[in-house]
Design an enzyme around this catalytic site. Structure first.
Site, PDB file in Angstrom:
ATOM      1  N   LYS A 180     126.447 -15.563  42.767  1.00 14.96           N
ATOM      2  CA  LYS A 180     126.152 -14.405  41.917  1.00 14.96           C
ATOM      3  C   LYS A 180     126.455 -14.785  40.468  1.00 14.96           C
ATOM      4  CE  LYS A 180     127.830 -10.397  39.775  1.00 14.96           C
ATOM      5  NZ  LYS A 180     127.013 -10.743  38.599  1.00 14.96           N
ATOM      6  N   GLY A 233     135.791 -16.351  35.185  1.00 15.46           N
ATOM      7  CA  GLY A 233     135.543 -15.148  34.412  1.00 15.46           C
ATOM      8  C   GLY A 233     136.830 -14.580  33.856  1.00 15.46           C
ATOM      9  N   SER A 234     136.857 -13.280  33.692  1.00 16.44           N
ATOM     10  CA  SER A 234     137.986 -12.617  33.049  1.00 16.44           C
ATOM     11  C   SER A 234     139.189 -12.521  33.975  1.00 16.44           C
ATOM     12  CB  SER A 234     137.579 -11.207  32.611  1.00 16.44           C
ATOM     13  OG  SER A 234     137.427 -10.354  33.738  1.00 16.44           O
ATOM     14  N   ASN A 235     140.355 -12.355  33.381  1.00 13.80           N
ATOM     15  CA  ASN A 235     141.577 -12.221  34.176  1.00 13.80           C
ATOM     16  C   ASN A 235     141.574 -10.958  35.021  1.00 13.80           C
ATOM     17  OD1 ASN A 235     142.317 -14.214  32.023  1.00 13.80           O
ATOM     18  ND2 ASN A 235     144.238 -14.194  33.148  1.00 13.80           N
ATOM     19  N   GLY A 238     139.408 -11.587  37.929  1.00 11.33           N
ATOM     20  CA  GLY A 238     140.069 -12.598  38.761  1.00 11.33           C
ATOM     21  C   GLY A 238     141.133 -12.000  39.653  1.00 11.33           C
ATOM     22  N   GLU A 255     139.273 -19.501  37.774  1.00  9.01           N
ATOM     23  CA  GLU A 255     139.342 -20.080  36.434  1.00  9.01           C
ATOM     24  C   GLU A 255     139.124 -18.936  35.455  1.00  9.01           C
ATOM     25  OE1 GLU A 255     140.322 -22.883  35.457  1.00  9.01           O
ATOM     26  OE2 GLU A 255     140.411 -23.885  37.401  1.00  9.01           O
ATOM     27  N   CYS A 289     136.244 -20.820  27.401  1.00 10.15           N
ATOM     28  CA  CYS A 289     137.629 -20.597  27.825  1.00 10.15           C
ATOM     29  C   CYS A 289     138.557 -21.647  27.238  1.00 10.15           C
ATOM     30  CB  CYS A 289     137.734 -20.557  29.345  1.00 10.15           C
ATOM     31  SG  CYS A 289     137.140 -22.042  30.167  1.00 10.15           S
ATOM     32  N   GLU A 390     143.098 -13.327  24.342  1.00  4.85           N
ATOM     33  CA  GLU A 390     141.867 -14.111  24.218  1.00  4.85           C
ATOM     34  C   GLU A 390     140.785 -13.257  23.561  1.00  4.85           C
ATOM     35  OE1 GLU A 390     139.376 -17.133  27.028  1.00  4.85           O
ATOM     36  OE2 GLU A 390     139.705 -15.128  27.837  1.00  4.85           O
TER      37      GLU A 390
END
Length: 488
Positions: A180, A233-235, A238, A255, A289, A390
């Site tokens: 995806k 992707g984003s935290n 995640g 990651e 990143c 970030e």
């Protein structure tokens, strides 16, 4: 408004066929440099579409697993050859859909080709060891077995490289895949899947489902037929992947973000450090990143470094990434642009000093795109929002320090630990940095961004979890060890 002669609609690729989503709805992918230009249409999928893809992957996994590593590698070579033949088309689509400059897009596509060929070769490498048994008549050895069906969820910032560096090892080690991509980069990913189709992989080995993360991504996380999830992707997302995977007892790999520092010591080559700061922090509009975010400079050279950094940054040309001479393209979409601008406002509110940029571009030629000026702050303290969070945009925060030891302490004073760099001619400084920095990717006299495809990639703290990506390290996630005892 841009006039277009043809805009293609891409289906989901499930069980070897391009099909419409169960919803019969599609969404448009827009060019961030010209927000009225539609790059293509992709499916707005439902949970039902994910279920179909997982069923197809499940039905294909046994036959795919039983192929030799060499046979699976031959398919990867064919995919690489197809990508190479379509290099210009795919790179141009990447630029139109995501915004990075065409030279960067070509470089990323070439990297994807190299990754495929690297992992094709891994099909001939060993997958286990013989271990001496305590019984002299017995044979004891290890081998590796695939997880089964792997769910892959990828971001928009590297729409060729990241899907490929996940799909390629998954396939070579015998897994089947449901991928995806981010909606903003789904057309580019569909073109990669076209190459996979052209390579003749058996139906169901690779499946593409496009749509919202809240629907498609969440179903991949929750689906009982998926045996492992690899996510970039984003935290926040995640954490959802981790919770879902833990609840089902399956492997997961994350990651996520970075707040990457570059340290410039008094003895650094200032010109090289300036170029590395700009390249690491502002290429791809800072949407990496591993991008440089914090620039920690020792006081002895701070003023000279700052002056050269500002002067050099003023020379950068914003524009459509397809146009020759463009150095930096737009943010990927309006939401990302607004996020970057909100951080700039926050920086000013918290007392940071704006040295350069800080606005949406007012250039008449760029008014129809999501362009933000390269931005430099000074007077940034570690507790400021722009010193901690970030931004994922072209914003650099200058921080002055007295000593290299103080620089390392500040570099570590964030929740992230992905990439870090130091510029110094002193070998003692370099090794103190290597030893003391909390980062998975450590670079001396290089920019923070940039990853070798055959080396392990991943971070520490909140940046990564669940095993390194790329290189031979990828086998640790995509397989499980089986220990075998044989006695005649």
């Amino acid at each position: 408004m841009t006039v277009q002669t043809e805009v293609k609609t891409y289906g989901n690729f499930i069980d070897g066929k391009w099909i419409s989503a169960a919803s019969k709805k599609v969404g448009a992918s827009f060019n961030p440099a010209h927000r009225d230009e539609i790059v293509g249409y992709v499916q707005s999928s439902t949970e039902e579409d994910v279920d179909k893809a997982v069923t197809a992957a499940h039905n294909a996994k046994e036959k795919w697993r039983k192929l030799s590593g060499s046979e699976r590698g031959d398919f990867l070579y064919k995919i690489a050859n197809c990508l190479e033949s379509r290099l210009d088309d795919i790179a141009e689509t990447l630029t139109r859909e995501m915004g990075k400059t065409l030279p960067e897009a070509r470089g990323e596509t070439l990297r994807g080709i190299a990754i495929l060929r690297y992992y094709a070769g891994e099909g001939m490498r060993k997958t286990g060891d013989v271990i001496p048994a305590t019984d002299s008549k017995a044979l004891m050895y290890t081998t590796r077995v695939p997880l089964g069906v792997v769910g892959i969820i990828t971001p928009w910032n590297f729409p060729v490289a990241i899907p490929i560096w996940k799909i390629a090892p998954a396939l070579i080690y015998g897994n089947t895949v449901v991928v995806k991509p981010a909606q903003e980069a789904a057309v580019t990913c569909a073109k990669i899947i076209e190459c996979i189709e052209q390579a003749g992989l058996p139906a169901g080995v690779v499946n593409l489902v496009t749509g919202k993360g809240s629907i498609v991504g969440q179903r991949i996380i929750d689906h009982p037929g998926i045996n492992g999830i690899s996510f970039t992707g984003s935290n926040d997302t995640g954490k959802k992947v981790a919770i879902g995977a833990i609840n089902r007892g399956v492997k997961y790999q994350l990651e996520m973000g970075g707040k990457n520092p570059i340290i410039v010591a008094n003895d650094a080559d200032i010109d090289e450090a300036v170029e590395a700061t700009i390249s690491g922090g502002l290429r791809s509009t800072g949407q990496k990143c591993t991008a440089t975010s914090r620039v920690i400079v020792q006081n002895g050279i701070y003023e000279e470094f700052k002056k050269k950094l500002v002067e050099r940054t003023k020379e950068l040309k914003l524009g459509d990434g397809l146009k020759e001479g463009t150095w930096m393209g737009p943010c990927v979409n309006e939401s990302q642009l607004n996020t970057v601008l909100s951080y700039i406002v926050k920086g000013k509110e918290e007392g940071a000093v704006l040295l350069l940029g800080g606005r949406k571009s007012e250039d008449t030629d760029l008014k129809n795109g999501y362009f933000v000026e390269p931005t430099i702050f000074e007077g940034v303290h570690s507790r400021m929002t722009i010193g901690q969070e970030e931004i994922f945009g072209p914003v650099l925060a200058l921080i002055k320090v007295e000593t290299p030891e103080e620089a390392i302490e500040l570099a570590n004073d964030v929740h992230y630990g992905l990439s870090a760099s130091i510029f110094t001619k002193n070998i003692g400084n370099a090794f103190d940095f290597i030893d003391g920095i909390d980062a998975g990717l450590v670079r001396v006299n290089y920019e923070t961004a940039g990853v070798e495809l055959h080396a392990p990639f991943g971070g520490m703290k909140s940046s990564s979890f669940g095993g390194r990506e790329q290189g031979t390290a990828a086998i640790e996630f995509y397989t499980s060890i089986k220990t075998v005892y044989v006695k005649p």
